[in-house]
Design an enzyme around this catalytic site. Structure first.
Site, PDB file in Angstrom:
ATOM      1  N   THR A   1       0.826  -1.199   0.000  1.00 24.71           N
ATOM      2  CA  THR A   1       0.000   0.000   0.000  1.00 24.71           C
ATOM      3  C   THR A   1       0.860   1.248   0.000  1.00 24.71           C
ATOM      4  OG1 THR A   1      -1.972   0.911   1.003  1.00 24.71           O
ATOM      5  CG2 THR A   1      -0.176   0.395   2.493  1.00 24.71           C
TER       6      THR A   1
ATOM      7  N   LYS B   1      -7.786   1.896   4.701  1.00 25.13           N
ATOM      8  CA  LYS B   1      -6.531   1.739   5.437  1.00 25.13           C
ATOM      9  C   LYS B   1      -6.194   2.937   6.307  1.00 25.13           C
ATOM     10  CE  LYS B   1      -4.873  -1.061   1.633  1.00 25.13           C
ATOM     11  NZ  LYS B   1      -3.875  -1.168   0.578  1.00 25.13           N
TER      12      LYS B   1
ATOM     13  N   GLY C   1      -2.980   5.373   9.806  1.00 22.09           N
ATOM     14  CA  GLY C   1      -3.008   4.530   8.624  1.00 22.09           C
ATOM     15  C   GLY C   1      -2.038   3.375   8.780  1.00 22.09           C
TER      16      GLY C   1
ATOM     17  N   SER D   1       4.803   0.407   0.281  1.00 25.33           N
ATOM     18  CA  SER D   1       5.686   0.205  -0.873  1.00 25.33           C
ATOM     19  C   SER D   1       5.816   1.434  -1.753  1.00 25.33           C
ATOM     20  CB  SER D   1       5.196  -0.983  -1.702  1.00 25.33           C
ATOM     21  OG  SER D   1       3.862  -0.769  -2.119  1.00 25.33           O
TER      22      SER D   1
ATOM     23  N   CYS E   1       4.005   2.644  -8.407  1.00 24.32           N
ATOM     24  CA  CYS E   1       4.078   1.446  -7.561  1.00 24.32           C
ATOM     25  C   CYS E   1       2.974   0.451  -7.923  1.00 24.32           C
ATOM     26  CB  CYS E   1       3.955   1.854  -6.089  1.00 24.32           C
ATOM     27  SG  CYS E   1       3.939   0.444  -4.971  1.00 24.32           S
TER      28      CYS E   1
ATOM     29  N   THR F   1       0.090  -0.191  -5.314  1.00 24.63           N
ATOM     30  CA  THR F   1      -0.714   0.962  -4.925  1.00 24.63           C
ATOM     31  C   THR F   1      -1.690   1.271  -6.046  1.00 24.63           C
ATOM     32  OG1 THR F   1       1.150   1.856  -3.667  1.00 24.63           O
ATOM     33  CG2 THR F   1      -0.600   3.397  -4.244  1.00 24.63           C
TER      34      THR F   1
END
Length: 186
Positions: free
Chosen positions: A5, A37, A49, A128, A163, A166
């Site tokens: 995430t 999240k 988060g 990430s 990413c 994501t």
């Protein structure tokens, strides 16, 4: 490295914001696009988060909120107490996650190794895509007049374009001077 995430938090011009993407992956498969999240805590005065295992996140959120309640909303002390418990508890220290917490005055990144990190510039991120989101947020803070929520949204969108863990299904929460006194989320 947590590959799951991107969470980003910052405060600018009296507005505190935290956002995250909604992607949940299982190995190389995208299982869900709309996970939540980020959440508000302590009478909507703190935003939190997570990045990592969803099951672990529920445990961490609950534990951290307990520390906030016990310490009457003192974010710095709650962060330290949470990190100490997380590192010393045999079950908790096996959790595969990171936690980011922020209020209008400060923000911290917490880990199971006992880390309590307060970024110098007040921009905190985990997951990430955190390096991408942080770089975008720093550039936007320095070189634009965008509002805090837009900076958070644009930074997370940029991270989602780079990413693979994501996505662009974002949830963004904000606190401002009025909401930080408990009157609600903006």
């Amino acid at each position: 490295m947590i590959r799951s995430t991107t969470i980003l938090g910052l405060t600018r011009n009296g507005v505190t914001c935290m956002g995250g993407d909604g992607q949940v992956t299982f190995g190389q498969i995208q299982m869900k696009r709309g996970a939540r999240k980020v959440r508000s805590m302590y009478n909507e005065k703190v935003l939190a988060g997570f990045a990592g295992s969803a099951a672990d996140a529920f445990t961490l959120f609950s534990k951290f909120e307990g520390h906030l309640e016990a310490l009457e909303g003192n974010l710095a002390r709650a962060a330290v107490e949470m990190a100490k418990e997380w590192r010393s508890d045999r079950v908790l220290r096996r959790l595969d996650a990171l936690l980011a917490v922020i209020d209008p005055n400060q923000g911290y990144v917490l880990s199971g190794q006992g880390d309590v990190i307060q970024p110098d510039d007040g921009i905190l991120s985990i997951g990430s895509g955190s390096a991408y989101a942080t770089a975008a947020a720093r550039a936007l803070v320095r070189h634009s007049q965008l509002d805090t929520k837009t900076i958070c949204e644009q930074s997370l969108t940029i991270a989602s374009e780079i990413c693979i863990y994501t996505n662009d299904n974002l949830e963004i929460l904000t606190l401002d001077a009025e909401t930080a006194d408990g009157s609600g989320i903006a």
